[in-house]
Design an enzyme around this catalytic site. Structure first.
Site, short mmCIF file in Angstrom:
data_model
loop_
_atom_site.label_atom_id
_atom_site.label_comp_id
_atom_site.label_asym_id
_atom_site.label_seq_id
_atom_site.Cartn_x
_atom_site.Cartn_y
_atom_site.Cartn_z
N GLU A 1 -5.74 -95.46 -9.76
CA GLU A 1 -6.94 -94.78 -10.23
C GLU A 1 -7.73 -95.69 -11.16
O GLU A 1 -8.94 -95.88 -11.01
CB GLU A 1 -6.53 -93.50 -10.96
CG GLU A 1 -7.71 -92.74 -11.57
CD GLU A 1 -7.26 -91.58 -12.44
OE1 GLU A 1 -8.14 -90.79 -12.84
OE2 GLU A 1 -6.05 -91.44 -12.71
N HIS A 2 -7.04 -96.23 -12.15
CA HIS A 2 -7.65 -97.18 -13.10
C HIS A 2 -6.98 -98.53 -12.91
O HIS A 2 -5.75 -98.61 -12.87
CB HIS A 2 -7.42 -96.74 -14.55
CG HIS A 2 -7.81 -95.33 -14.83
ND1 HIS A 2 -6.89 -94.31 -14.95
CD2 HIS A 2 -9.03 -94.76 -15.03
CE1 HIS A 2 -7.52 -93.18 -15.22
NE2 HIS A 2 -8.81 -93.42 -15.27
#
Length: 435
Positions: free
Chosen positions: A319-320
């Site tokens: 996600e990050h």
């Protein structure tokens, strides 16, 4: 490709999925049948709140008055950044048309959905930034009605800072209700709200499962699991900053994976040494979350070189994704699977989570391999249209008739035939592949 795991996760985010599904299915069914009264019943049970569920302007004004001026300024700062970035994104979509054949024109048009439901977590933490991220993008997209929904606290209601953020970002209604009952209320159009065309925003496993079940009858931003983050670091990285960034994301929740991928074993060992000390220094709630996430879900992986590191990262599709390594342009060029990318020590996921303007509602659990995060585009339907002169439709009609008959779809072919017969009655057409 050989990867050495100095630390390996013992759990995955899929645990208890079947139990959650059963619970959420029952609640959604109850609320759909029981309407407002049943939604209030669940709000009393789970939110432990019996106040007004749809905030009046007087209640909004009272909540806003409780927000310190400095915090208001920070919220406005973040809102302005998110708004300007969203406007930039919107400018990349335009209405277009082209002449496919002389006299036959096809086009594309972007139309925002009518009603958006924005879920803003407010349980463990007051996610002011989620109100900014979801409501602002819906407003810029052009949605005609935006509901912000957030869990109230017993005898208090929705956190005043969330109310302020939702209000200034453009929410038309603010619903003091959390969990499945809040999602259901927006979907089914309870309490006088319009039925949401799309549900957006992060939430716990029950909120995520409700969105998963409802997808199809309503649009969603994505099917999300626990937040996850990966750091790519080489020998140039500062081990203390790497460790701090990992801990900052682990505090999201007990099941939030964090991963370090590096080609420097010494750096990896140093990070493993530092992280527990940083976790121990957190406040109690944050400490418990980060400790469990680090113990059960974190991984430390040593690769041979940066090419293997990039491949490993793409496999995880985080996600990050943070890069603390030399030659940032190389990483920007070669990394392909991530929700949002943070290049260099000078930026961090926390910046993106709160105030830089890029959206923090992002794909989790490997979904970044096929989709991006929330943007104005998620609220917009990209539709097509066409129009033609009679002469312009001629070649298209002939091709359509022949292709349709080859496929065995005679009805489709005859829809073309009747137009050719009407528009060109004196002409003969070969409308089968074999003539």
């Amino acid at each position: 490709m050989k990867r050495e795991y100095l630390k390996k996760a013992t759990l995955t985010s899929a645990s208890n999925a079947s139990e959650t599904h059963e619970i959420v299915t029952g609640i959604l069914s109850d609320i759909e049948q029981g309407g407002d009264a049943k939604a209030r019943e669940y709000a009393t049970k789970f939110d432990r709140y019996e106040g007004n569920v749809l905030l009046t302007q007087t209640e909004i004004d009272a909540a806003i008055a409780l927000v310190p001026e400095k915090l208001k300024a920070d919220i406005r700062f973040a809102h302005d950044n998110v708004r300007r970035f969203a406007e930039l994104q919107k400018s990349t979509i335009g209405d277009v048309e082209m002449e496919i054949e002389p006299g036959f024109v096809a086009g594309q048009k972007s139309i925002p959905v009518e009603a958006a439901g924005c879920y803003v977590p407010g349980g463990r933490y007051s996610h002011v930034a989620s109100a900014i991220m979801t409501v602002t993008t819906a407003k810029v997209a052009g949605c005609k009605h935006i509901t912000a929904c957030s869990p109230p606290r017993p005898d208090v209601g929705v956190a005043p800072a969330i109310v302020y953020a939702a209000h200034i970002c453009g929410a038309d209604s603010i619903l003091a209700m959390g969990g499945v009952q809040g999602v259901a209320s927006m979907t089914f159009g309870l309490f006088g709200l319009p039925k949401a065309n799309i549900l957006v925003g992060p939430g716990n496993q029950f909120v995520a499962e409700a969105k998963r079940i409802l997808f199809g009858r309503v649009g969603i931003d994505m099917i999300a699991g626990p937040t996850d983050s990966l750091v790519l670091a080489d020998k140039t990285a500062d081990a203390h900053i790497v460790a701090t960034d990992l801990v900052s994301q682990a505090e999201h929740g007990y099941n939030s994976p964090v991963w370090l991928v590096t080609d420097d074993r010494a750096l990896a060992e140093k990070v493993i040494e530092i992280v527990p000390k940083l976790i121990e220094d957190l406040p109690e709630l944050n400490r418990d979350n980060a400790f469990a996430a680090w113990r059960d879900y974190a991984e430390i992986i040593v690769c041979h070189n940066r090419t293997e590191m990039a491949a490993c990262s793409d496999d995880y599709a985080p996600e990050h994704l943070t890069v603390q390594a030399a030659d940032l342009d190389w990483w920007l060029e070669n990394l392909t699977c991530y929700g949002s990318l943070f290049l260099g020590e000078e930026t961090t996921v926390s910046y993106g989570d709160k105030a830089t303007g890029t959206n923090h509602v992002l794909p989790t659990s490997g979904a970044a391999s096929y989709t991006g995060g929330l943007s104005v585009h998620k609220y917009m339907k990209i539709v097509t249209w066409q129009r033609a002169t009679r002469e312009g439709s001629k070649a298209v009609a002939e091709a359509t008739a022949r292709i349709s008959r080859l496929e065995g779809m005679e009805g489709h072919a005859r829809a073309a035939d009747v137009r050719l017969a009407k528009y060109f009655p004196s002409e003969h057409f070969e409308l089968t592949v074999n003539g």
